[in-house]
Motif scaffolding. Structure first.
Motif, PDB file in Angstrom:
ATOM      1  N   LYS A  58       0.831  -1.205   0.000  1.00  0.00           N
ATOM      2  CA  LYS A  58       0.000   0.000   0.000  1.00  0.00           C
ATOM      3  C   LYS A  58       0.862   1.252   0.000  1.00  0.00           C
ATOM      4  CE  LYS A  58      -4.001  -1.982   2.174  1.00  0.00           C
ATOM      5  NZ  LYS A  58      -4.976  -1.943   3.246  1.00  0.00           N
ATOM      6  N   ARG A  59       0.357   2.253  -0.713  1.00  0.00           N
ATOM      7  CA  ARG A  59       1.033   3.538  -0.783  1.00  0.00           C
ATOM      8  C   ARG A  59       0.490   4.480   0.295  1.00  0.00           C
ATOM      9  NH1 ARG A  59       1.681   0.564  -4.514  1.00  0.00           N
ATOM     10  NH2 ARG A  59       3.031   0.800  -6.288  1.00  0.00           N
ATOM     11  N   ALA A  66      -5.537   3.537  -4.269  1.00  0.00           N
ATOM     12  CA  ALA A  66      -6.749   2.945  -4.857  1.00  0.00           C
ATOM     13  C   ALA A  66      -6.677   2.956  -6.378  1.00  0.00           C
ATOM     14  CB  ALA A  66      -7.986   3.696  -4.379  1.00  0.00           C
ATOM     15  N   ASN A  67      -6.232   4.050  -6.953  1.00  0.00           N
ATOM     16  CA  ASN A  67      -6.112   4.131  -8.415  1.00  0.00           C
ATOM     17  C   ASN A  67      -5.087   3.143  -8.944  1.00  0.00           C
ATOM     18  OD1 ASN A  67      -8.027   6.158  -8.566  1.00  0.00           O
ATOM     19  ND2 ASN A  67      -6.517   7.808  -8.558  1.00  0.00           N
ATOM     20  N   TYR A  68      -3.955   3.061  -8.280  1.00  0.00           N
ATOM     21  CA  TYR A  68      -2.893   2.156  -8.720  1.00  0.00           C
ATOM     22  C   TYR A  68      -3.334   0.698  -8.605  1.00  0.00           C
ATOM     23  CZ  TYR A  68       1.758   0.289  -9.484  1.00  0.00           C
ATOM     24  OH  TYR A  68       2.830  -0.391  -9.997  1.00  0.00           O
ATOM     25  N   PHE A  69      -4.009   0.374  -7.512  1.00  0.00           N
ATOM     26  CA  PHE A  69      -4.473  -1.001  -7.318  1.00  0.00           C
ATOM     27  C   PHE A  69      -5.491  -1.382  -8.382  1.00  0.00           C
ATOM     28  CE2 PHE A  69      -7.062  -4.311  -5.180  1.00  0.00           C
ATOM     29  CZ  PHE A  69      -6.067  -5.260  -5.031  1.00  0.00           C
TER      30      PHE A  69
END
Length: 120
Positions: A58-59, A66-69
């Motif tokens: 997690k960032r 959320a966007n990256y995931f």
């Protein structure tokens, strides 16, 4: 008229009971998908590269995380299919979100416990 009202109430009660049973079954299956995801996290970590592991962690920024995931979802699933084919096939079309969220939670928990040893 009372018989009609009673009949309608009985039908409504039966419908509500069936709906409740269906929701209960679904929540149990979602919980099972989540637990399976957590369970295979350790197996996935053993076969993952350091870069794959860092991509999953997690960032700090929740919106970016959320966007990256969501962007990397299919890449993660492909990686899971290679390392854990049976489990990932089982949840590929149904309860996919719960499965991936459980897996990611498991990976993050394991990472938190070993990150000091790895980053030395």
């Amino acid at each position: 008229m009372r018989k009609v009202i009673k009949k309608l109430r009985d039908e409504k009660t039966i419908f509500e009971m069936k709906k409740s049973e269906m929701q209960e079954r679904q929540s149990e299956e979602i919980e099972e998908a989540y637990r399976t995801g957590i369970r295979i996290a350790a197996k996935w970590i053993r076969g993952a590269s350091y870069q794959e592991l860092k991509d999953v962690i997690k960032r700090p920024n929740a919106k970016h995380d959320a966007n990256y995931f969501s962007l990397m979802r299919s890449v993660y699933y492909t990686s899971l299919e290679k390392i854990c084919p049976e489990e990932s096939k089982r949840f590929k079309w149904v309860y996919n979100d719960a499965f991936l969220n459980g897996w990611r939670e498991g990976v993050n928990n394991i990472w938190e416990s070993i990150k000091d040893e790895v980053n030395r």
